[in-house]
Write a protein that holds these residues in place. Structure first.
Motif, mmCIF file in Angstrom:
data_model
loop_
_atom_site.group_PDB
_atom_site.id
_atom_site.type_symbol
_atom_site.label_atom_id
_atom_site.label_comp_id
_atom_site.label_asym_id
_atom_site.label_seq_id
_atom_site.Cartn_x
_atom_site.Cartn_y
_atom_site.Cartn_z
ATOM 1 N N GLN A 52 43.331 32.535 33.280
ATOM 2 C CA GLN A 52 43.655 33.575 34.240
ATOM 3 C C GLN A 52 44.377 32.949 35.431
ATOM 4 O O GLN A 52 44.041 31.839 35.872
ATOM 5 C CB GLN A 52 42.384 34.287 34.736
ATOM 6 C CG GLN A 52 41.774 35.233 33.723
ATOM 7 C CD GLN A 52 40.544 35.913 34.272
ATOM 8 O OE1 GLN A 52 39.483 35.294 34.399
ATOM 9 N NE2 GLN A 52 40.689 37.199 34.620
ATOM 10 N N TRP A 98 45.731 34.407 27.236
ATOM 11 C CA TRP A 98 45.961 34.776 28.634
ATOM 12 C C TRP A 98 45.175 36.050 28.913
ATOM 13 O O TRP A 98 45.268 37.032 28.184
ATOM 14 C CB TRP A 98 47.455 34.993 28.862
ATOM 15 C CG TRP A 98 47.798 35.440 30.264
ATOM 16 C CD1 TRP A 98 47.109 35.192 31.409
ATOM 17 C CD2 TRP A 98 48.928 36.228 30.626
ATOM 18 N NE1 TRP A 98 47.724 35.735 32.476
ATOM 19 C CE2 TRP A 98 48.867 36.400 32.043
ATOM 20 C CE3 TRP A 98 49.992 36.785 29.953
ATOM 21 C CZ2 TRP A 98 49.817 37.118 32.742
ATOM 22 C CZ3 TRP A 98 50.939 37.484 30.655
ATOM 23 C CH2 TRP A 98 50.856 37.657 32.043
ATOM 24 N N LEU A 100 44.551 39.071 31.424
ATOM 25 C CA LEU A 100 45.119 39.807 32.559
ATOM 26 C C LEU A 100 44.006 40.468 33.372
ATOM 27 O O LEU A 100 42.949 40.793 32.831
ATOM 28 C CB LEU A 100 46.096 40.879 32.084
ATOM 29 C CG LEU A 100 47.500 40.421 31.695
ATOM 30 C CD1 LEU A 100 47.490 39.653 30.388
ATOM 31 C CD2 LEU A 100 48.444 41.617 31.588
ATOM 32 N N SER A 104 45.523 45.739 35.809
ATOM 33 C CA SER A 104 46.948 45.516 35.571
ATOM 34 C C SER A 104 47.481 46.261 34.360
ATOM 35 O O SER A 104 48.691 46.212 34.100
ATOM 36 C CB SER A 104 47.204 44.012 35.384
ATOM 37 O OG SER A 104 46.498 43.520 34.255
ATOM 38 N N PHE A 166 54.934 41.779 32.769
ATOM 39 C CA PHE A 166 54.244 40.905 31.815
ATOM 40 C C PHE A 166 55.016 39.604 31.613
ATOM 41 O O PHE A 166 54.437 38.503 31.650
ATOM 42 C CB PHE A 166 54.072 41.653 30.485
ATOM 43 C CG PHE A 166 53.308 40.896 29.448
ATOM 44 C CD1 PHE A 166 51.931 40.942 29.404
ATOM 45 C CD2 PHE A 166 53.969 40.114 28.501
ATOM 46 C CE1 PHE A 166 51.226 40.243 28.448
ATOM 47 C CE2 PHE A 166 53.269 39.421 27.541
ATOM 48 C CZ PHE A 166 51.898 39.480 27.507
ATOM 49 N N GLU A 169 54.719 37.379 34.769
ATOM 50 C CA GLU A 169 53.433 36.698 34.844
ATOM 51 C C GLU A 169 53.325 35.594 33.785
ATOM 52 O O GLU A 169 52.765 34.525 34.028
ATOM 53 C CB GLU A 169 52.292 37.709 34.660
ATOM 54 C CG GLU A 169 52.126 38.674 35.818
ATOM 55 C CD GLU A 169 51.552 37.991 37.055
ATOM 56 O OE1 GLU A 169 50.888 36.934 36.898
ATOM 57 O OE2 GLU A 169 51.785 38.477 38.166
ATOM 58 N N ALA A 183 47.296 37.737 24.373
ATOM 59 C CA ALA A 183 47.081 38.147 25.764
ATOM 60 C C ALA A 183 46.164 39.361 25.750
ATOM 61 O O ALA A 183 46.437 40.348 25.064
ATOM 62 C CB ALA A 183 48.404 38.468 26.445
ATOM 63 N N VAL A 185 43.132 41.877 28.146
ATOM 64 C CA VAL A 185 42.881 42.452 29.467
ATOM 65 C C VAL A 185 41.372 42.403 29.720
ATOM 66 O O VAL A 185 40.582 42.718 28.825
ATOM 67 C CB VAL A 185 43.393 43.902 29.544
ATOM 68 C CG1 VAL A 185 43.111 44.493 30.925
ATOM 69 C CG2 VAL A 185 44.891 43.947 29.250
#
Length: 382
Positions: A52, A98, A100, A104, A166, A169, A183, A185
């Motif tokens: 993160q 990853w 998020l 977001s 996206f 980032e 990725a 969330v």
């Protein structure tokens, strides 16, 4: 909803049935039977490293099943070699994701037909323009199944983020962006939702440490299992063949016993019939007694023989021509007759005769009285 069903039918007609969901479910079901340590060694768990963005640093955590372990804070310029040196081979080789922040992403709940489960991501793509203000090309999206209703419909959730933000980032992750497997969330508790917003073409495929060896060992174990099952089956077949041979031998033995029993039954029946025939036939003593009483005193026998049912008398008598009449009427024989011509004997001055008859009498029959000599003479004179 009717437009969604039409889109789903068009998609399924174009793509056809896909086996990937079934294979994934099947592999997960098989893996669930293994101990937890084996699943980790074989790389069958969903453990992963979560990254993160936190200002100029990266927060790294280890997700182990439903638990999350915070590991370290790293600079944004960290590389894969730095991770291997820091974590060791096993953790460093876990898939890197990853994560998020929770606010977001745009999240929408959808109610879809049960047939959409096999192609959920492709079905949701047709709903993006109606559920979000974006087109499919402008967002990174994925969907997850929340539950199944009693009528069979699926409760799903669409998760999407604008592609421009996206990508921006993602670029800030530095060298790690090229090594990401997905990725996700974070939810309200900081755990991943279970979606993968990273485009399929940008996902890095990673294997757990020593997975090739582990798969080879699993293949060997599977081969040993198959070999063991084959040996058991072969032993069962050999036992079945031996049992069949034993049954065949017993059946052959039973057939021989049955044949011998039948032979014994036939022999007993034959002996019974023979004994009955012998019981119905007069004995030699009875025949000799009957012959003695019926022949006159001046008749001499040279031979008396019984062959089967045939009685034969050979002797000398001055009344040879009248002997047939004397022998008739006996219950022990029938059809007495002279066999051949009478032959005078110059030495004894008697006629030599041969008489035959057929034995038909019974042992219990009462012999008929022999004719008197006078009657025999009268019969001879007539």
């Amino acid at each position: 909803m009717s437009g969604l069903r039409d889109s789903l039918q068009q998609l399924r007609a174009r793509l056809g049935p896909g086996p990937r969901s079934f294979l994934a479910w099947w592999s997960q079901a098989l893996a669930s039977w293994l101990p937890a340590r084996w699943r980790v060694l074989l790389g069958l768990t969903r453990d992963r490293l979560l990254f993160q963005r936190d200002g100029e640093e990266l927060r790294m955590a280890w997700q182990e099943g439903a638990q999350r372990h915070e590991l370290a804070r790293l600079p944004a310029t960290v590389t894969g070699d730095d991770l291997r040196a820091l974590l060791g081979t096993r953790l460093a080789e876990l898939p890197r994701w990853w994560l998020l922040p929770a606010g977001s992403a745009l999240r929408r709940r959808l109610l879809l037909p049960a047939a959409a489960a096999d192609r959920l991501r492709d079905v949701v793509r047709f709903e993006l323009d109606r559920q979000t203000p974006f087109r499919a090309e402008d967002v990174c999206f994925d969907a997850r199944v929340l539950g199944r209703r009693e009528d069979g419909q699926l409760e799903t959730e669409l998760v999407a983020v604008p592609r421009t933000g996206f990508d921006a980032e993602l670029a800030q992750l530095g060298p790690l962006s090229a090594e990401l497997a997905g990725a996700d969330v974070a939810d309200a508790e900081g755990l991943p939702l279970g979606v993968n917003l990273l485009p399929p073409e940008a996902r890095a495929s990673r294997q757990a440490s020593g997975r090739g060896l582990h798969l080879a060992l699993a293949a060997v174990a599977l081969g040993a299992l198959v070999l063991g099952a084959w040996l058991i089956l072969d032993n069962r077949r050999a036992a079945a063949d031996a049992f069949a041979a034993q049954v065949s031998g017993r059946a052959e033995q039973a057939r021989r016993v049955s044949a011998q029993r039948q032979q014994l039954t036939d022999l007993v029946a034959g002996m019974t019939a023979l004994n009955k025939a012998r019981a119905d036939r007069p004995t030699t003593v009875e025949v000799m007694d009957e012959v003695t009483r019926r022949l006159p005193d001046n008749t001499y026998l040279e031979k008396l023989s019984i062959e089967g049912d045939r009685l034969m008398l050979i002797g000398f008598s001055p009344e040879a021509s009248g002997l047939v009449a004397r022998l008739e009427g006996s219950p022990l024989w029938r059809s007495p007759a002279l066999s051949g011509a009478l032959q005078p004997d110059p030495r004894t001055r008697l006629d030599r005769f041969t008489l035959t008859a057929e034995l038909v009498g019974t042992r219990n029959a009462t012999p008929a009285a022999a004719p008197a000599p006078g009657d025999a003479d009268g019969a001879g004179r007539d």
